[in-house]
Design a protein around this motif. Structure first.
Motif, mmCIF file in Angstrom:
data_model
loop_
_atom_site.group_PDB
_atom_site.id
_atom_site.type_symbol
_atom_site.label_atom_id
_atom_site.label_comp_id
_atom_site.label_asym_id
_atom_site.label_seq_id
_atom_site.Cartn_x
_atom_site.Cartn_y
_atom_site.Cartn_z
ATOM 1 N N GLU A 70 44.342 10.210 63.928
ATOM 2 C CA GLU A 70 42.909 9.940 63.928
ATOM 3 C C GLU A 70 42.297 10.265 62.563
ATOM 4 O OE1 GLU A 70 38.966 11.764 66.088
ATOM 5 O OE2 GLU A 70 40.774 11.564 67.300
ATOM 6 N N TYR A 71 42.729 11.377 61.966
ATOM 7 C CA TYR A 71 42.247 11.743 60.625
ATOM 8 C C TYR A 71 42.641 10.652 59.625
ATOM 9 C CZ TYR A 71 41.410 14.324 56.340
ATOM 10 O OH TYR A 71 40.943 14.698 55.100
ATOM 11 N N TYR A 72 43.873 10.175 59.742
ATOM 12 C CA TYR A 72 44.328 9.087 58.879
ATOM 13 C C TYR A 72 43.421 7.863 59.030
ATOM 14 C CZ TYR A 72 46.787 4.790 57.804
ATOM 15 O OH TYR A 72 47.086 3.522 57.354
ATOM 16 N N THR A 73 43.207 7.435 60.259
ATOM 17 C CA THR A 73 42.427 6.223 60.528
ATOM 18 C C THR A 73 40.999 6.347 60.015
ATOM 19 O OG1 THR A 73 43.783 5.758 62.473
ATOM 20 C CG2 THR A 73 41.649 4.653 62.350
ATOM 21 N N GLU A 74 40.390 7.492 60.231
ATOM 22 C CA GLU A 74 38.987 7.674 59.870
ATOM 23 C C GLU A 74 38.766 8.019 58.401
ATOM 24 O OE1 GLU A 74 37.363 10.570 62.549
ATOM 25 O OE2 GLU A 74 37.628 9.262 64.295
ATOM 26 N N ASN A 75 39.746 8.656 57.767
ATOM 27 C CA ASN A 75 39.519 9.187 56.426
ATOM 28 C C ASN A 75 40.445 8.652 55.340
ATOM 29 O OD1 ASN A 75 37.438 11.367 57.113
ATOM 30 N ND2 ASN A 75 39.078 11.801 58.550
ATOM 31 N N VAL A 76 41.732 8.571 55.638
ATOM 32 C CA VAL A 76 42.706 8.188 54.615
ATOM 33 C C VAL A 76 42.787 6.671 54.454
ATOM 34 C CG1 VAL A 76 45.133 8.328 53.929
ATOM 35 C CG2 VAL A 76 44.020 10.300 55.012
ATOM 36 N N LYS A 77 42.897 5.966 55.539
ATOM 37 C CA LYS A 77 43.045 4.504 55.501
ATOM 38 C C LYS A 77 41.919 3.825 54.713
ATOM 39 C CE LYS A 77 43.917 0.553 58.504
ATOM 40 N NZ LYS A 77 44.092 0.100 59.895
ATOM 41 N N PRO A 78 40.639 4.225 54.900
ATOM 42 C CA PRO A 78 39.573 3.591 54.121
ATOM 43 C C PRO A 78 39.682 3.821 52.605
ATOM 44 C CG PRO A 78 38.642 4.716 56.022
ATOM 45 C CD PRO A 78 40.098 5.113 55.939
ATOM 46 N N ILE A 79 40.414 4.845 52.200
ATOM 47 C CA ILE A 79 40.640 5.083 50.769
ATOM 48 C C ILE A 79 41.785 4.205 50.274
ATOM 49 C CG2 ILE A 79 41.385 6.788 49.053
ATOM 50 C CD1 ILE A 79 40.097 8.935 50.917
ATOM 51 N N LEU A 80 42.855 4.124 51.071
ATOM 52 C CA LEU A 80 44.047 3.401 50.637
ATOM 53 C C LEU A 80 43.868 1.883 50.623
ATOM 54 C CD1 LEU A 80 46.857 5.419 52.452
ATOM 55 C CD2 LEU A 80 45.966 5.725 50.134
ATOM 56 N N GLU A 81 43.158 1.353 51.599
ATOM 57 C CA GLU A 81 43.055 -0.109 51.702
ATOM 58 C C GLU A 81 42.512 -0.777 50.437
ATOM 59 O OE1 GLU A 81 41.174 -1.003 55.471
ATOM 60 O OE2 GLU A 81 43.137 -1.143 56.424
ATOM 61 N N PRO A 82 41.395 -0.340 49.889
ATOM 62 C CA PRO A 82 40.906 -1.028 48.695
ATOM 63 C C PRO A 82 41.623 -0.623 47.403
ATOM 64 C CG PRO A 82 39.361 0.693 49.294
ATOM 65 C CD PRO A 82 40.415 0.642 50.377
ATOM 66 N N ASN A 83 42.327 0.502 47.415
ATOM 67 C CA ASN A 83 42.912 1.021 46.184
ATOM 68 C C ASN A 83 44.425 0.869 46.073
ATOM 69 O OD1 ASN A 83 40.551 2.372 44.796
ATOM 70 N ND2 ASN A 83 40.433 3.339 46.807
ATOM 71 N N CYS A 84 45.117 0.779 47.206
ATOM 72 C CA CYS A 84 46.579 0.877 47.176
ATOM 73 C C CYS A 84 47.322 -0.269 47.857
ATOM 74 C CB CYS A 84 47.022 2.185 47.829
ATOM 75 S SG CYS A 84 46.222 3.655 47.161
ATOM 76 N N THR A 85 46.791 -0.757 48.963
ATOM 77 C CA THR A 85 47.574 -1.698 49.775
ATOM 78 C C THR A 85 47.677 -3.089 49.160
ATOM 79 O OG1 THR A 85 45.675 -2.195 51.190
ATOM 80 C CG2 THR A 85 47.195 -0.463 51.932
ATOM 81 N N VAL A 86 46.880 -3.374 48.139
ATOM 82 C CA VAL A 86 47.032 -4.663 47.453
ATOM 83 C C VAL A 86 48.460 -4.779 46.920
ATOM 84 C CG1 VAL A 86 46.278 -6.016 45.462
ATOM 85 C CG2 VAL A 86 44.590 -4.837 46.872
#
Length: 119
Positions: free
Chosen positions: A37-53
């Motif tokens: 849940e912490y990942y979904t709410e906090n980490v994922k929103p950071i990684l998606e625009p910066n890393c997952t490309v």
């Protein structure tokens, strides 16, 4: 040594002993759903625009996929992600490659995720 000075020293040492985080000392493990849940709410929103490309799909850059909870969990636990995002932008291996350094707040979120233990 006079009594007043002894009292001050003992009080100071007692204060230092109480300063540590009891939860960290006990190594309290969280339920895995809390970590996810912490990942979904906090980490994922950071990684998606910066890393997952670059770090997603069938051929992620450097062989590091950051597009699912499981792949992110193990990539961050390895320490490599934290190492790369904490480097200065002109250092070799800095991430996100070609991007701006993540904010101190975002790095803290990822650091906290790194420190979470799940049972």
């Amino acid at each position: 040594m006079n009594k007043k000075l002894q009292f001050i020293i003992v009080g100071f040492l007692a204060f230092l002993a109480c300063e540590t985080n009891v939860e960290e000392d006990l190594n309290v493990a969280l339920d895995c759903s809390q970590v996810e849940e912490y990942y979904t709410e906090n980490v994922k929103p950071i990684l998606e625009p910066n890393c997952t490309v670059c770090h997603s799909g069938s051929s992620p850059s450097g062989g590091v996929s950051l597009d699912t909870y499981t792949t992110v969990y193990y990539a961050i636990k390895s320490g490599e992600v934290l190492d790369r995002i904490q480097r200065e932008s002109d250092d070799p291996g800095f991430m996100p490659s070609g991007g701006q350094k993540l904010s101190v707040e975002n790095i803290f979120v990822i650091q906290k995720f790194f420190e979470m233990e799940c049972q």
